[in-house]
Every structure is written in structure tokens, then in C-alpha cells.
Design a protein around this motif. Structure first.
Motif, mmCIF file in Angstrom:
data_model
loop_
_atom_site.group_PDB
_atom_site.id
_atom_site.type_symbol
_atom_site.label_atom_id
_atom_site.label_comp_id
_atom_site.label_asym_id
_atom_site.label_seq_id
_atom_site.Cartn_x
_atom_site.Cartn_y
_atom_site.Cartn_z
ATOM 1 N N ASP A 1 0.843 -1.192 0.000
ATOM 2 C CA ASP A 1 0.000 0.000 0.000
ATOM 3 C C ASP A 1 0.883 1.248 0.000
ATOM 4 O O ASP A 1 1.690 1.449 0.902
ATOM 5 C CB ASP A 1 -0.897 -0.016 1.250
ATOM 6 N N ASN A 2 0.739 2.079 -1.012
ATOM 7 C CA ASN A 2 1.520 3.315 -1.124
ATOM 8 C C ASN A 2 0.640 4.558 -1.009
ATOM 9 O O ASN A 2 0.970 5.622 -1.521
ATOM 10 C CB ASN A 2 2.251 3.341 -2.471
ATOM 11 N N SER A 3 -0.480 4.430 -0.332
ATOM 12 C CA SER A 3 -1.495 5.486 -0.341
ATOM 13 C C SER A 3 -1.152 6.645 0.576
ATOM 14 O O SER A 3 -0.548 6.475 1.629
ATOM 15 C CB SER A 3 -2.855 4.917 0.073
ATOM 16 N N GLN A 4 -1.587 7.823 0.145
ATOM 17 C CA GLN A 4 -1.563 9.027 0.963
ATOM 18 C C GLN A 4 -2.855 9.786 0.710
ATOM 19 O O GLN A 4 -3.418 9.717 -0.382
ATOM 20 C CB GLN A 4 -0.368 9.926 0.616
ATOM 21 N N THR A 5 -3.332 10.497 1.728
ATOM 22 C CA THR A 5 -4.560 11.269 1.592
ATOM 23 C C THR A 5 -4.237 12.744 1.668
ATOM 24 O O THR A 5 -3.534 13.184 2.575
ATOM 25 C CB THR A 5 -5.567 10.902 2.697
ATOM 26 N N TYR A 6 -4.761 13.501 0.716
ATOM 27 C CA TYR A 6 -4.517 14.935 0.681
ATOM 28 C C TYR A 6 -5.840 15.674 0.838
ATOM 29 O O TYR A 6 -6.855 15.267 0.291
ATOM 30 C CB TYR A 6 -3.871 15.342 -0.646
ATOM 31 N N TYR A 7 -5.793 16.773 1.589
ATOM 32 C CA TYR A 7 -6.977 17.604 1.772
ATOM 33 C C TYR A 7 -6.728 18.999 1.211
ATOM 34 O O TYR A 7 -5.658 19.567 1.425
ATOM 35 C CB TYR A 7 -7.327 17.748 3.262
ATOM 36 N N PRO A 8 -7.722 19.583 0.531
ATOM 37 C CA PRO A 8 -7.568 20.982 0.126
ATOM 38 C C PRO A 8 -7.579 21.867 1.361
ATOM 39 O O PRO A 8 -8.356 21.643 2.284
ATOM 40 C CB PRO A 8 -8.807 21.229 -0.744
#
Length: 229
Positions: free
Chosen positions: A182-189
Motif C-alpha cells: 500500500d503506497n497510499s496518501q490522503t490529501y486535503y484541500p
């Protein structure tokens, strides 16, 4: 002598066995899943900062301003669990040119606003009651875990589809997956609230729109190794 012969026999047995191990036919691919959602809540990190030459007076003024801020938040009927003090500090500062001490007091509050229709009212109220620094504004989704799960599933489907595209040319089939990373990242504006817009007179007839929420892009990235059949 017998021990030496036994050791040599064991060594040759291991070497012979290792030569029989063949690499597993496999295909290594990456996959991406992407979900776009409109945020339904926002976290605001806001600070009251006061300065002066008397530590006691600076702290008192800072406390009074934060007290007014907390009163505002309570009057907006936010749940007690949705706001909390994050940082409190009182630091001396020395001016070498004027050769005197000043004091800087700060208190930071974190507020989770679950009703975005109250965003403008809250932000204006915070500034009116003494907040003079907005440190961070993060728009979020209350269903983040659900959307992350959907994005991960999409990423796995994308990876398998890529693998099938590659091996179809070879006349082979994609077998079971045996490694998943798993290489996921979460970005928020994180839009910046325009502090100057708050100085507009409150009796202005025209309603104002001071934010563009946009969308949260929830992205999942995976690396998958599939066996080839």
C-alpha cells in the motif's frame, strides 16, 4: 574425517536443492483508485496572540480574549467534544536595541465544524472575539474511512486490469496475487480564509461567499505482484 565428509555431502545436497528452485513467473504492476467527494465538515486551528511589557497583564488579556472565543463557540451549539485547547504559551522576549523585556502570550484552539453553513458566521465571530491568527483550515469528509475503502478496491481492480493487459499478449493468465504494498496518501484541500473580508460591515445587504470548498480527492495507490499461469 567422517565429520568433514558429512559436511561436504550436506553442502552438495543444499546446492543441488537450490539449483532445483526456479523463479516464480510473475508480473509486477501498480494500481490507482481515486474518489472525489465534497467535504461536509472543517477543522479550524485558530490562535489568540497578545503582546506587552507586563507578563501578568499580557496573560490576563489573552485569557479574556480566549474566554470570549469559547463563549462564542458554545453559543453556536457545538458539541464539547468538537473543540479543544491545543497550545498555551507565555514567553519573554528581549529587545536588545531598547534593552527591555516584552512578553508574548498565545492560546490555540482546534474547532471541528460539522455544519459548513455556519462557516462564515464562525470565522467572523472568532476574529471579532479576539482571534488574530488562523493557523490552518482543513476541509474533510465524515465518511473518510468508507471512501478510502472504495479507493483501495478501485486501486486493486486497476492493478489486476493492467496485469491482464500485459499477459494477454503472451497468451498467459493472471493467477493469485502474492504480494501487495500500500503506497497510499490522503490529501486535503486547505483554502486560506481571506481575513480582510471579515472587516466588511455586518449590515451589508449583499450576502458574501468567502470560501470555495471544492472536492477532496482520496487516492489509493498499490503495488501488486501476480503469479502467471
Amino acid at each position: 574425517m567422517k565429520k568433514s565428509i558429512l559436511f561436504v555431502i550436506c553442502l552438495f545436497t543444499v546446492l543441488a536443492h537450490s539449483q532445483e528452485i526456479k523463479p516464480i513467473p510473475q508480473v509486477n504492476v501498480s494500481g490507482e483508485g481515486k474518489i472525489k467527494v465534497v467535504p461536509d465538515q472543517v477543522t479550524i486551528l485558530a490562535t489568540v496572540e497578545t503582546k506587552g511589557t507586563n507578563a501578568k497583564e499580557v496573560k490576563k488579556q489573552n485569557d479574556q480574549q480566549m474566554e470570549a472565543v469559547l463563549k462564542l463557540v458554545k453559543n453556536m451549539n457545538l458539541a464539547p467534544a468538537d473543540y479543544k485547547t491545543k497550545r498555551v504559551s507565555l514567553n519573554p522576549q528581549y529587545d536588545y536595541e531598547k534593552k527591555k523585556h516584552t512578553y508574548n502570550a498565545t492560546q490555540t484552539i482546534e474547532i471541528l465544524l460539522r455544519d459548513l453553513s455556519k462557516y462564515d458566521e464562525l470565522m467572523e465571530g472568532l476574529v471579532d472575539q479576539g482571534i488574530n491568527r488562523i493557523d490552518n483550515v482543513t476541509f474533510q469528509s465524515s465518511k473518510l474511512a468508507q471512501y478510502q475503502s472504495e479507493a483501495r478496491k478501485q486501486a486493486m481492480k486497476d492493478a489486476k486490469m493492467k496485469a491482464e493487459d500485459y499477459v494477454s499478449v503472451l497468451g498467459q493468465k493472471v493467477g493469485a496475487g502474492f504480494t501487495i504494498t500500500d503506497n497510499s496518501q490522503t490529501y486535503y484541500p486547505q483554502p486560506v480564509y481571506a481575513m480582510k473580508s471579515m472587516s466588511v460591515e455586518s449590515d451589508s445587504a449583499a450576502p458574501r461567499q468567502t470560501m470555495a470548498v471544492g472536492e477532496i480527492e482520496i487516492v489509493a495507490n498499490v503495488s501488486v505482484s501476480f503469479k502467471l499461469e
